[in-house]
Structures are given as structure tokens and as C-alpha cells.
Design an enzyme around this catalytic site. Structure first.
Site, short mmCIF file in Angstrom:
data_model
loop_
_atom_site.label_atom_id
_atom_site.label_comp_id
_atom_site.label_asym_id
_atom_site.label_seq_id
_atom_site.Cartn_x
_atom_site.Cartn_y
_atom_site.Cartn_z
N CYS A 134 0.81 -1.23 0.00
CA CYS A 134 0.00 0.00 0.00
C CYS A 134 0.85 1.28 0.00
CB CYS A 134 -0.96 0.00 1.19
SG CYS A 134 -0.24 -0.63 2.70
N HIS A 248 -3.21 6.22 4.57
CA HIS A 248 -1.78 6.36 4.85
C HIS A 248 -1.29 7.74 4.37
CE1 HIS A 248 -1.72 2.28 5.97
NE2 HIS A 248 -1.00 1.75 5.00
N1 LIG Z 1 -5.00 -3.62 4.72
C1 LIG Z 1 -4.30 -2.96 3.80
O1 LIG Z 1 -4.26 -1.70 3.76
C2 LIG Z 1 -3.53 -3.71 2.75
C3 LIG Z 1 -2.93 -2.99 1.72
C4 LIG Z 1 -2.18 -3.68 0.76
C5 LIG Z 1 -2.08 -5.05 0.82
N2 LIG Z 1 -2.69 -5.73 1.84
C6 LIG Z 1 -2.56 -7.19 1.85
O2 LIG Z 1 -3.85 -7.73 1.54
C7 LIG Z 1 -4.01 -8.99 2.21
C8 LIG Z 1 -5.29 -8.93 3.03
O3 LIG Z 1 -5.15 -7.94 4.02
P1 LIG Z 1 -6.38 -7.45 4.92
O4 LIG Z 1 -5.92 -6.16 5.51
O5 LIG Z 1 -7.65 -7.49 4.17
O6 LIG Z 1 -6.42 -8.58 6.06
P2 LIG Z 1 -7.63 -9.02 7.02
O7 LIG Z 1 -8.58 -7.90 7.23
O8 LIG Z 1 -6.99 -9.63 8.19
O9 LIG Z 1 -8.39 -10.16 6.19
C9 LIG Z 1 -7.84 -11.44 5.98
C10 LIG Z 1 -8.79 -12.27 5.15
O10 LIG Z 1 -8.16 -13.52 4.88
C11 LIG Z 1 -9.01 -14.57 5.28
N3 LIG Z 1 -8.22 -15.72 5.71
C12 LIG Z 1 -7.34 -15.77 6.73
N4 LIG Z 1 -6.81 -17.02 6.82
C13 LIG Z 1 -7.38 -17.75 5.84
C14 LIG Z 1 -7.26 -19.09 5.42
N5 LIG Z 1 -6.43 -19.95 6.04
N6 LIG Z 1 -8.01 -19.52 4.38
C15 LIG Z 1 -8.85 -18.66 3.76
N7 LIG Z 1 -9.01 -17.37 4.09
C16 LIG Z 1 -8.28 -16.91 5.13
C17 LIG Z 1 -9.85 -14.00 6.40
O11 LIG Z 1 -11.02 -14.78 6.54
P3 LIG Z 1 -11.88 -14.84 7.91
O12 LIG Z 1 -12.69 -13.57 7.95
O13 LIG Z 1 -12.73 -16.04 7.73
O14 LIG Z 1 -10.89 -14.96 9.03
C18 LIG Z 1 -10.12 -12.60 5.85
O15 LIG Z 1 -11.15 -12.67 4.89
C19 LIG Z 1 -2.73 -9.18 3.03
O16 LIG Z 1 -1.82 -9.96 2.28
C20 LIG Z 1 -2.19 -7.77 3.19
O17 LIG Z 1 -0.80 -7.74 3.38
C21 LIG Z 1 -3.41 -5.10 2.79
#
Ligand SMILES: NC(=O)c1ccc[n+]([C@@H]2O[C@H](COP(=O)([O-])OP(=O)(O)OC[C@H]3O[C@@H](n4cnc5c(N)ncnc54)[C@H](OP(=O)(O)O)[C@@H]3O)[C@@H](O)[C@H]2O)c1
Length: 346
Positions: A134, A248
Site C-alpha cells: 500500500c 496512509h
Molecule cells: N489492509 C491494507 O491496507 C492492505 C494494503 C495492501 C495489501 N494488503 C494485503 O492484503 C491482504 C489482506 O489484508 P487485509 O488487511 O484485508 O487482512 P484481514 O482484514 O486480516 O483479512 C484477511 C482475510 O483472509 C481470510 N483468511 C485468513 N486465513 C485464511 C485461510 N487460512 N483460508 C482462507 N481465508 C483466510 C480472512 O477470513 P476470515 O474472515 O474467515 O478470518 C479474511 O477474509 C494481506 O496480504 C495484506 O498484506 C493489505
């Protein structure tokens, strides 16, 4: 976009901060969808999500047998991507991965469509396209016209990163921690942050390596070099988590090889598509993460030449990390792939 058949699309991590944002953006996009599969962990199985007048049920990723889909957006974190990306790709999907798992793989394009669209002119051999970090996306979108116009000596960045960068859990922890401090009660734990974020700032985003550099600081430098095709770019940063829910911010100092003129910098930034320039520093107009509108844009203010060094330029860059920094970029990658016939042609 070329006329094409409706696509089958899967979103892994659909219940997370990025996955939920992506589902909303996909709903209002012009991408024709035949079947949308929303996948997450077993904890979310059966949850209902409305999508284009239909109800979708979230399915547990590890219980679905059939992985066939045109596009698989992976938003489930690095471990999920490492395990599932090649399995989706082997079934013919173009995988658009939001995690860190493949970004520096030389066979995997790392794409910001406004900056390096040609990286996706062909279907990548592994069938995987990486969505950058990000903080990287908003940085490269803002500095692209400047580093193209002048040779760069170095870039120094300090980030001010929101709680939502740590996902749904990060947002909940900031809200609950703030409430706990105000009520005088104790917070059970700081996780996912190293110390409590409420009423605090934390000079650490990601693990710290043996040199004292955090993973976020490493990613910012490596990914910017790859996307801008500037392998020798000197970029150093301090990445800081701040008690902001979403959005951010970055203080960016660019030192060029030659003096720069503020008027020329304004012109270049004002012409850059998707960059919103707050040019009048005198009237103290600048973007702040809580109040930005136009969430698909990168907001740039406090633009000024260093009075002690005419080669030095300061910028203040703000963007919605969940949209610009993740979901929107992933969707734009899909649209680019469709326009370039990288998908829809099987
Ligand atoms: N947040 C940001 O600003 C941002 C920016 C750029 C990139 N990213 C990247 O995007 C990705 C997601 O980030 P996020 O912020 O959305 O995280 P998050 O809010 O923690 O969401 C994680 C998601 O993954 C699912 N999950 C976790 N373990 C799993 C498994 N074993 N099998 C299937 N699904 C699973 C969760 O499902 P449940 O709800 O069922 O637990 C949830 O839907 C990460 O790689 C992060 O580094 C994030």
C-alpha cells in the site's frame, strides 16, 4: 474495455478489510461477472454478501474442490497466497495477489496500472500478477512524473500508516484500545501491533531484520525500484504506524541531480492522471487522511523546494490504503488484463 464474455471471479479473503473493499468496487465496476465466489476461512462460512442484486454465500477456501475461475483475487495474507496462488493458476486463473509472497519474483509482474502498465502486456508465465504494498503504490503514483523528468540522487520517506493497514483486526484494535484508554480500563493485548496504538505512534511496521530495518521499509525500496524500473534508486524510509483508522500519509523528500523549479513541479503533478494536487501551500491547504474525498486519487500537498538546497523537494502524500493501496489497484490490474486480452481469451 473490449467486449468480452462475463467472467468467473473468485475473491479469497472476501471477509477481510481488502477483500470486502474489493467486492464493493467490483460491484460498481463495468467488469461483467458470470459467477462470483467469495472465499475465506472456515470461521466465515455461510456469511451472506449482497452483490449486484444477488446473495453470495462465503465458502471456506479449504473445502472447495473446484478452483476453476478466470480471475482469482487473493486477499488472505502471505501464507494463504503461498499455498493457493499456483493451485488457482494451474486451473487457468489469472491470479492477482495482494500479499508479499510473489512481489519480488522476477517472473511475476508487479503492477501499478498508472505507472507501469506495459508490465502486463502479456500473460505472465506463472499466471500470477502481484499487487504492490500500500505505501509503495501511493508513493510511485505521485513521484512518477518527477522521477521521469529529472535524475534522482535519493528519496527519503517517512510514512504515517493507518490501523487498517493491519487489516480488520488493526481497525478493531485501534477502536477498542482507544475506548479502553478513555474509560481507564486495560487493553488485553496490543496485537496485531507491537505496542498499543491508541493515543500512540509506533516506529515499526512489520518485522525488524538483523540490520534494524523493518519489512515495510524493505518492501518500499525494493518494490519502488521494480515498478519504476530504476534498479539503482536510492530510497530509504522510516515506516510509522499512527492512530488513524484509514488512510496512509507520507512525508517524501526527493533530492534530484539538478535544481528544480516549483512551478514546473506543480505543472507535472497537476497533469498526472489520478493525482490531486493541493498547490497553494500559502493558504495552508493540504490533504489529511480522515478528510480526503475522491478515494481513488493520490493526494499531494505541502509541495516545496528545500530553501537550503534547490535540488531538494518535499511532498506530503495521502491516499486511502484500502482502495488506492490495495483493492482499487487490484481491480485496475484486472481491467488492464482484460483490455490487453490477457484474460477472457482462453
Ligand atoms: N489492509 C491494507 O491496507 C492492505 C494494503 C495492501 C495489501 N494488503 C494485503 O492484503 C491482504 C489482506 O489484508 P487485509 O488487511 O484485508 O487482512 P484481514 O482484514 O486480516 O483479512 C484477511 C482475510 O483472509 C481470510 N483468511 C485468513 N486465513 C485464511 C485461510 N487460512 N483460508 C482462507 N481465508 C483466510 C480472512 O477470513 P476470515 O474472515 O474467515 O478470518 C479474511 O477474509 C494481506 O496480504 C495484506 O498484506 C493489505
Amino acid at each position: 474495455m473490449n467486449p468480452m464474455r462475463a467472467l468467473n471471479i473468485s475473491i479469497v479473503g472476501a471477509t477481510g478489510a481488502v477483500g470486502a473493499e474489493l467486492t464493493k468496487l467490483l460491484e460498481v465496476s463495468r467488469i461483467p461477472v458470470n459467477r462470483l465466489r467469495l472465499l475465506a476461512s472456515r470461521n466465515s462460512a455461510g456469511r451472506q454478501v449482497r452483490f449486484r442484486d444477488e446473495t453470495c454465500f462465503v465458502e471456506p477456501l479449504d473445502e472447495i474442490g473446484d478452483l476453476e475461475t478466470d480471475i482469482a483475487f487473493l486477499c488472505g495474507g502471505g501464507a494463504v497466497s503461498a499455498e493457493w496462488a499456483s493451485r488457482f493458476a494451474a486451473q487457468g486463473a489469472l491470479v492477482i495477489d495482494n500479499s508479499n509472497a510473489f512481489r519480488m519474483n522476477p517472473d511475476v509482474p508487479l503492477v501499478v496500472p498508472q505507472v507501469n502498465p506495459s508490465a502486463l502486456s502479456h500473460r505472465p508465465r506463472p499466471g500470477i500478477v502481484a499487487n504492490p504494498n500500500c505505501s509503495t503504490i501511493q508513493l510511485v503514483r505521485a513521484v512518477r512524473p518527477l522521477v521521469t523528468a529529472w535524475d534522482v540522487r535519493q528519496i527519503i520517506v517517512t510514512t504515517y500508516q493507518a490501523a487498517s493497514g493491519a487489516g480488520r483486526m488493526g481497525i478493531d484494535k485501534l477502536r477498542n484500545g482507544t475506548r479502553a484508554v478513555l474509560e481507564g480500563s486495560s487493553e488485553p493485548s496490543a496485537a496485531p501491533f507491537p505496542v498499543s496504538l491508541a493515543f500512540n505512534v509506533i516506529p515499526q511496521v512489520g518485522e525488524i531484520d538483523s540490520e534494524g530495518v523493518t519489512l515495510e521499509e524493505l518492501k518500499l525500496a525494493q518494490e519502488a525500484r521494480k515498478i519504476l524500473a530504476m534498479p539503482d534508486l536510492r530510497l530509504t524510509s522510516t515506516c510509522v504506524r499512527v492512530p488513524v483508522e484509514n488512510g496512509h500519509s507520507e512525508a517524501v523528500y526527493i533530492e534530484f541531480e539538478e535544481p528544480v523549479r516549483l512551478g514546473h513541479v506543480h505543472e507535472l503533478l497537476a497533469q498526472e492522471a489520478g493525482v490531486w494536487l493541493y498547490a497553494d501551500g500559502i493558504r495552508k491547504e493540504y490533504p489529511t487522511p480522515r478528510f480526503i474525498t475522491n478515494l481513488e486519487d493520490v493526494h499531494v500537498g505541502r509541495v516545496r523546494v528545500n530553501p537550503q538546497n534547490p535540488r531538494g523537494l518535499w511532498l506530503w502524500i495521502v491516499a486511502d490504503n484500502l482502495q488506492v493501496g490495495a483493492a482499487l489497484n487490484a481491480l485496475l490490474i484486472a481491467q488492464l488484463a482484460i483490455a490487453n486480452r490477457v484474460i477472457g481469451e482462453r
